[in-house]
Structures are given as structure tokens and as C-alpha cells.
Write a protein that holds these residues in place. Structure first.
Motif, short mmCIF file in Angstrom:
data_model
loop_
_atom_site.label_atom_id
_atom_site.label_comp_id
_atom_site.label_asym_id
_atom_site.label_seq_id
_atom_site.Cartn_x
_atom_site.Cartn_y
_atom_site.Cartn_z
N LEU A 90 0.83 -1.21 0.00
CA LEU A 90 0.00 0.00 0.00
C LEU A 90 0.86 1.25 0.00
O LEU A 90 0.49 2.27 -0.59
N LEU A 91 2.01 1.18 0.66
CA LEU A 91 2.94 2.31 0.63
C LEU A 91 3.38 2.61 -0.80
O LEU A 91 3.50 3.77 -1.18
N ARG A 92 3.61 1.57 -1.60
CA ARG A 92 4.00 1.78 -2.99
C ARG A 92 2.92 2.60 -3.72
O ARG A 92 3.24 3.52 -4.48
N ARG A 93 1.66 2.25 -3.50
CA ARG A 93 0.57 2.99 -4.13
C ARG A 93 0.61 4.46 -3.71
O ARG A 93 0.42 5.37 -4.54
N PHE A 112 1.12 15.59 5.83
CA PHE A 112 1.19 14.27 6.45
C PHE A 112 0.23 13.33 5.74
O PHE A 112 -0.94 13.66 5.53
N ALA A 113 0.74 12.17 5.37
CA ALA A 113 -0.10 11.15 4.73
C ALA A 113 0.04 9.84 5.48
O ALA A 113 1.05 9.59 6.15
N ASP A 114 -0.97 8.98 5.38
CA ASP A 114 -0.88 7.62 5.90
C ASP A 114 -0.48 6.70 4.75
O ASP A 114 -0.88 6.91 3.59
N ALA A 115 0.27 5.66 5.06
CA ALA A 115 0.81 4.79 4.02
C ALA A 115 -0.27 4.05 3.24
O ALA A 115 -0.03 3.62 2.11
N ASP A 116 -1.45 3.88 3.83
CA ASP A 116 -2.51 3.15 3.13
C ASP A 116 -3.47 4.07 2.37
O ASP A 116 -4.48 3.62 1.83
N ASP A 117 -3.16 5.36 2.31
CA ASP A 117 -3.94 6.31 1.53
C ASP A 117 -3.12 6.76 0.32
O ASP A 117 -2.00 6.30 0.10
N PHE A 118 -3.66 7.70 -0.46
CA PHE A 118 -2.87 8.25 -1.56
C PHE A 118 -3.37 9.64 -1.90
O PHE A 118 -4.41 10.10 -1.42
N TYR A 119 -2.59 10.35 -2.75
CA TYR A 119 -2.96 11.69 -3.21
C TYR A 119 -3.62 11.60 -4.58
O TYR A 119 -3.30 10.72 -5.39
N ASN A 120 -4.51 12.53 -4.83
CA ASN A 120 -5.15 12.62 -6.14
C ASN A 120 -4.26 13.39 -7.12
O ASN A 120 -3.30 14.06 -6.73
N ILE A 141 -7.51 17.01 -2.54
CA ILE A 141 -6.11 16.66 -2.79
C ILE A 141 -5.80 15.24 -2.31
O ILE A 141 -4.99 14.54 -2.91
N TYR A 142 -6.48 14.82 -1.26
CA TYR A 142 -6.13 13.58 -0.57
C TYR A 142 -7.27 12.58 -0.66
O TYR A 142 -8.45 12.95 -0.59
N CYS A 143 -6.93 11.30 -0.79
CA CYS A 143 -7.93 10.24 -0.80
C CYS A 143 -7.69 9.31 0.38
O CYS A 143 -6.65 8.64 0.46
N SER A 154 -12.97 9.81 -0.10
CA SER A 154 -12.68 8.51 0.49
C SER A 154 -13.18 7.40 -0.42
O SER A 154 -14.19 7.54 -1.12
N GLU A 155 -12.43 6.28 -0.41
CA GLU A 155 -12.77 5.14 -1.24
C GLU A 155 -12.46 3.85 -0.50
O GLU A 155 -11.70 3.85 0.49
N ASP A 156 -13.03 2.75 -0.97
CA ASP A 156 -12.67 1.43 -0.46
C ASP A 156 -11.31 1.04 -1.02
O ASP A 156 -11.05 1.20 -2.21
N THR A 157 -10.44 0.51 -0.16
CA THR A 157 -9.07 0.25 -0.58
C THR A 157 -8.95 -0.83 -1.66
O THR A 157 -7.96 -0.87 -2.39
N LYS A 158 -9.95 -1.71 -1.77
CA LYS A 158 -9.90 -2.78 -2.76
C LYS A 158 -10.73 -2.48 -4.01
O LYS A 158 -10.28 -2.69 -5.13
#
Length: 312
Positions: free
Chosen positions: A16-19, A86-94, A204-206, A118-122
């Protein structure tokens, strides 16, 4: 010169960090810092692989798992940016992040509040986890003063803010090193000491929703921590005449009323009483905020509340 620093705590989710890292543009004025918070050995090979894949990213390592707050603080100490994100590793930026950073390369104000989705991670289907923030941005068009006050004190997530480093350092603001809500005090202190603020309506953030995240944990230790952190916050708001009340303090009480667990209810009450929020206040506020017997989502029987009052 580094204008922006993005700090990302990580623990055991390198895929998830890669994403997340793929969503961040490579820029000369932007540094990205990943702080690994004592990941298990089975994940370290993948993490070291990310170091090679993202050569422009700085990877720091904690030997033991100390929590997201400690990881963020470690990242702050090693960052150079004039502004921090600040971001969490399981989120991402738009995709609009790059344009957003372009627009604020010469910024001087203390905080820029931006929107998020916000979205479902899968499945990547949309969710409503950021509905409260979206509503504040809508309200800003009608009543900027009211909406800005809510953004400052009712959005504890640090991920929807571009924060001037000077505010953090000048007032010695750091994240609490707790297992849950370590960002709450950081966010309201940053807001309190900021004078000039701007609002940007772009998402900006998801924020991704996934099973196993810390925010979904409802064990009793976490509930006691939640009660303490938000009682302290509400005491701070009252002390400084900020006309808001953060209802997250009520969540443990609502949970234990619904499960008819009077013992743990009163253990939480012992915590909040130290900050001036006793049984009468909690009961009245629960009834007011959740409209007992009126809300289908939080239908709590009057008899349960009566029993709790009688057993105290």
C-alpha cells in the motif's frame, strides 16, 4: 530550496505504501520522508525494494513499533520543508496534488485547508468517510467564518492540511505518542496558533477504508484513550472560548450504553470527570447529540440510561 515535505509513517504494508508513493509527483521543491515504525522482518525486503524503486524518497527506520505519532515526530525532526504535509501509508494523493503544490510555491500563510475524498481500498468505490469535511467546504461558500472554525477544530486529521513549519516549531507542537488519535491534539494546537488561513476546495487527498486499520479498533484500552484525548480537547475548547464541542468524546459512552456495559461506561466516566465532564453532562449531551429514540442509527433505550444512572 525544499518548500514542501510530505511525511508518511509506515508499518507492515509496503504494497500500500507503494501505491501512496506513486501518487506523489517528483519535484525539486518537494521531499518525501517515509518513517518505518518497526515493521516485522517479513516486510523489510519489500520495503528495501521500495527504497531502490523510489530513490528520491528518504527512508528512516525505528527499531521498534512506537506508533504513528512517534513516527511522524521523527519525520518532522528530519524534514527540511517550509511547509509540511502528512499522509498515511494506506492512503494516496489525487492527481491534482502537483497543481496544488504549484499554486502554493510562494505561500506565506500559516495553514491551507484542502478537501479530501474517500474510497474502499480494494474496490475503489466511493465512501462517505470524509463527508464531514466535504460539508464544511460546502458551508464555506455560505458562511466562511463558521466553516473555517469547524475545519480548524473538528477535523483532527492532519492529512487535509498544508502546515507552515514555523507554527509547529515556534510552539513546540508534536504528535502524541498514543496508539489511537495521536493526531488530535496536534491538529487543534496547530489551528489555535495559526493566524492566517486559506481554504482550497480541491480534494487533494484520498482516504482509503480497509479492515485492520487502527481507527477501527474498539477495544477498551483504546476507548479509554479516546475518552481522555477528547475530554482534554473539549476542555481546551471551553477554556479558550471556542464555541464547539467534539462529540467523539461521546463514542465510548454510546458504545457501552448500546452494549449495556455499565462497568466500562463508568470507567470512561472516571476519565472524563477529571476534565470536568461528569455523569449529568455526559447523559444530557448524549441525549442532545444523538437524539435518543429519535435517530435510527443510534437508537439507545431510555431504560438502559435509567439503569446506568441508578447503578451509579
Amino acid at each position: 530550496m525544499i518548500q514542501f515535505s510530505i511525511i508518511i509513517p509506515h508499518h507492515n504494508i509496503p504494497n500500500l505504501l507503494r501505491r501512496c508513493l506513486h501518487s506523489i509527483p517528483v519535484r525539486n521543491d518537494l521531499e518525501v520522508i517515509v518513517v518505518d515504525d518497526g515493521s516485522d522482518k517479513e516486510y523489510l525486503d519489500a520495503l528495501h525494494g521500495l527504497e531502490k524503486e523510489f530513490e528520491h524518497v528518504t527512508f528512516l527506520y525505528n527499531d521498534t513499533c512506537q506508533g504513528g505519532g512517534a513516527a511522524r515526530n521523527y519525520g518532522i525532526e528530519h524534514s527540511k520543508g517550509h511547509y509540511l504535509m502528512f499522509a498515511d501509508a494506506d492512503d494516496f494523493y489525487n492527481y491534482c496534488l502537483n497543481d496544488f503544490l504549484d499554486d502554493y510555491t510562494d505561500e506565506t500563510c500559516d495553514i491551507i485547508f484542502f478537501n479530501a475524498n474517500s474510497e474502499d481500498t480494494k474496490t475503489y468505490l466511493p465512501l462517505n468517510r470524509m463527508a464531514h469535511l466535504n460539508q464544511m467546504h460546502e458551508e464555506y461558500e455560505k458562511n466562511p467564518e463558521k466553516a473555517l472554525l469547524q475545519m480548524k477544530y473538528l477535523c483532527g486529521e492532519p492529512s487535509n492540511k498544508l502546515i507552515k513549519r514555523e507554527i509547529i516549531e515556534k510552539n513546540n507542537i508534536r504528535f502524541e505518542e498514543t496508539r489511537i488519535h495521536n493526531d488530535t491534539r496536534f491538529s487543534y494546537l496547530v489551528a489555535f496558533y495559526s493566524k492566517e488561513c486559506k481554504v482550497d476546495h480541491r480534494a487533494i487527498y484520498c482516504l482509503l477504508d480497509r479492515k485492520g486499520s487502527v481507527s477501527k479498533n474498539t477495544n477498551h484500552e483504546f476507548q479509554l484513550t479516546r475518552a481522555r484525548i477528547f475530554a482534554e480537547k473539549n476542555q481546551f475548547l471551553a477554556k479558550h472560548n471556542i464555541p464547539l464541542f467534539d462529540i467523539i468524546m461521546l463514542w465510548p459512552f454510546r458504545h457501552y450504553i448500546a452494549s449495556n456495559d455499565s462497568i466500562r461506561f463508568f470507567e470512561c466516566l472516571d476519565v472524563t470527570k477529571k476534565y470536568g465532564f461528569g455523569l449529568l453532562f455526559i447523559t444530557k449531551t448524549l441525549l442532545k447529540k444523538y437524539g435518543i429514540l429519535k435517530s435510527k442509527a443510534y437508537k439507545i433505550p431510555w431504560l438502559v440510561i435509567k439503569k446506568l444512572l441508578m447503578t451509579h
